[in-house]
Design an enzyme around this catalytic site. Sequence first.
Site, PDB file in Angstrom:
ATOM      1  N   ASP A 190      25.676 -42.916  -3.120  1.00 32.33           N
ATOM      2  CA  ASP A 190      25.425 -43.618  -1.959  1.00 32.33           C
ATOM      3  C   ASP A 190      24.494 -44.850  -2.027  1.00 32.33           C
ATOM      4  O   ASP A 190      23.957 -45.230  -2.967  1.00 32.33           O
ATOM      5  CB  ASP A 190      24.475 -42.810  -0.932  1.00 32.33           C
ATOM      6  CG  ASP A 190      24.399 -43.124   0.602  1.00 32.33           C
ATOM      7  OD1 ASP A 190      24.267 -44.988   1.009  1.00 32.33           O
ATOM      8  OD2 ASP A 190      25.106 -42.410   1.271  1.00 32.33           O
ATOM      9  N   HIS A 261      28.850 -47.532   1.603  1.00 33.91           N
ATOM     10  CA  HIS A 261      27.598 -46.763   1.063  1.00 33.91           C
ATOM     11  C   HIS A 261      28.192 -46.957  -0.292  1.00 33.91           C
ATOM     12  O   HIS A 261      27.672 -46.138  -1.351  1.00 33.91           O
ATOM     13  CB  HIS A 261      27.707 -45.359   2.254  1.00 33.91           C
ATOM     14  CG  HIS A 261      27.410 -45.315   3.451  1.00 33.91           C
ATOM     15  ND1 HIS A 261      25.371 -44.619   3.380  1.00 33.91           N
ATOM     16  CD2 HIS A 261      28.023 -44.708   4.352  1.00 33.91           C
ATOM     17  CE1 HIS A 261      26.027 -44.545   4.266  1.00 33.91           C
ATOM     18  NE2 HIS A 261      27.644 -44.357   5.060  1.00 33.91           N
ATOM     19  N   GLU A 328      30.947 -45.047   7.237  1.00 30.84           N
ATOM     20  CA  GLU A 328      29.657 -46.548   8.000  1.00 30.84           C
ATOM     21  C   GLU A 328      29.959 -47.421   6.870  1.00 30.84           C
ATOM     22  O   GLU A 328      29.243 -47.610   6.273  1.00 30.84           O
ATOM     23  CB  GLU A 328      28.597 -45.897   8.076  1.00 30.84           C
ATOM     24  CG  GLU A 328      28.115 -44.980   9.371  1.00 30.84           C
ATOM     25  CD  GLU A 328      27.194 -44.105   8.902  1.00 30.84           C
ATOM     26  OE1 GLU A 328      25.819 -43.620   9.959  1.00 30.84           O
ATOM     27  OE2 GLU A 328      26.708 -44.222   7.621  1.00 30.84           O
TER      28      GLU A 328
END
Length: 554
Positions: A190, A261, A328
């Site tokens: 991440d 990420h 995301e």
Amino acid sequence: MNDTEGTTTHHVIPLPRRADGTADGGAGCLLDEGTGIEAQPGTACVAQWLRATVGAATGLPLPPHDVSCTSRILLRIAPETGRELGPEGYRLVIGDGLVTLEGGGEAGLFWGAQTLRQLLGPDAFRRAPLAPDLRAWPLPALRIDDAPRFAWRGTMLDVARHFTPKDGVLRWIDLLAAHKLNVLHLHLTDDQGWRIEIARHPELTRTGSWRERTKLGHRASPLWDERPYGGHYTQDDIREIVAYAAQRHITVVPEIDIPGHSQAAIAAYPELGNTDVIDTTSLKVWDTWGVNPNVLAPTDNTLRFYEEVLEEVLELFPSPFVHIGGDECPKDQWKASATAQARIAELGLDGEDGLQSWFIRHFDRWLADRGRRLIGWDEILEGGLARGAAVASWRGYAGGVAAARAGHDVVMCPEQQVYLDHRQHPGPDEPVPLGFVRTLEDVYRFEPLPPQLTDSEAAHVLGTQANVWTEVMESQQRIDYQVFPRLAAFAEVAWSQLPAPKDRDYQEFTRRMTVHYRRLDALGVAYRPPTGPLPWQKRPGLLGRPIEGAPPNV
Ligand code: ACM
């Protein structure tokens, strides 16, 4: 067992499909120094687990059965049990001097061994006997027929935001096994850290596994921990984790998150980022939380780099599924990037959203060509997927419903229900109170199957998964607090054939939980007590971000 009034009197969690006192009302079986294990073909691994685990807790040697033994645990793989209850099903019959444990397959036998340990009492969950001279362990006369509702009974552990060292992962695997959960999804990469050694690209861990400091609490908090933070698994650590899990019939699903990420990877290899938009050489491993604008550049170099990463990942993880994230991913840098725009034009893609699905489809095909299946967060559905790809439905049920209707397999993990970083009580004492309030009872009443699916669509729901994000969980104790006791309720939802949510007998579950808390005590799990956090578990002053007005259960 069901006594004459039909009430359950055992304390097994998750609830078995059927449990009865034996017809002769016999006395059960006493395990002692004279108890041997008769391990029929294909059962050696479970025999070894029983000796190593139950043997250590009880102090009993549990040798291979021979004529000198006075009682017996018989382990066998039984095709008829497999036909009736499936490969993860088992039948356990405890009578006078004989415990018969039959598995539909080795996995079923192992889950049956977990039930056997529960029936021995909480002290069977310790690593050494409390009283060395205690040499007799009674088991009740009982017959259990059991099998799981779902094939995918998972947890996701985020080891990127805060790192769980290898020993903690092995402990976590044992905790999953004790709850008959069988998938460990490891969120390995991440913005805040890259946690797996990749031999071909050593900067991923040399640079990407360390951050200079860490935000304390939610991202709106003014507080920082100014100490450098990091850690990663070597490839041998991963091999050990995967093998340890496999012995416990748990599949480890790796997640390498793309194209969002990814700031830790870009900090390690700046050419992976959108170099025509920002100076990616100035990026560091991220020290705070949230959705990050620094995403991967849609170049051939990036694709090749991640193929090389995944080549090593496939060597390490035999899992049929490989998780590639896909969640995301802000599109601002792609909008501003001449390189990204040229790629959109060259491939005739539908803008930046098309670019995101181009990334996903590339790895979907790449994995399928190697006999694996892609799984990703529900955003991956937006651009269309190959047949074999599966979706982890996290933003609620809708993504999972759409995926199942489109013929894709689904793992249900809606954040409104089973994000265990979210607080479990509305009170002011919850440490770093994030997200929705989801109590033990709420999790018990979580239903993975949305009612609007037809039977053939519902067959695409492989199962369910509880997700454990660790932004505000920096230690094993914090993870224990957030996850337990709710993981016990989740395990029952994933394994047992429970009625519809409103008809579930929560009181009966809490009755069995009184014993389960003692098992967790014996295992050294720092769960949230039913009466609320202990003084050291409260964290006054650390900011969280509660979400009010959460939508209702389906
Ligand atoms: C997620 O929680 N962003 C999958």
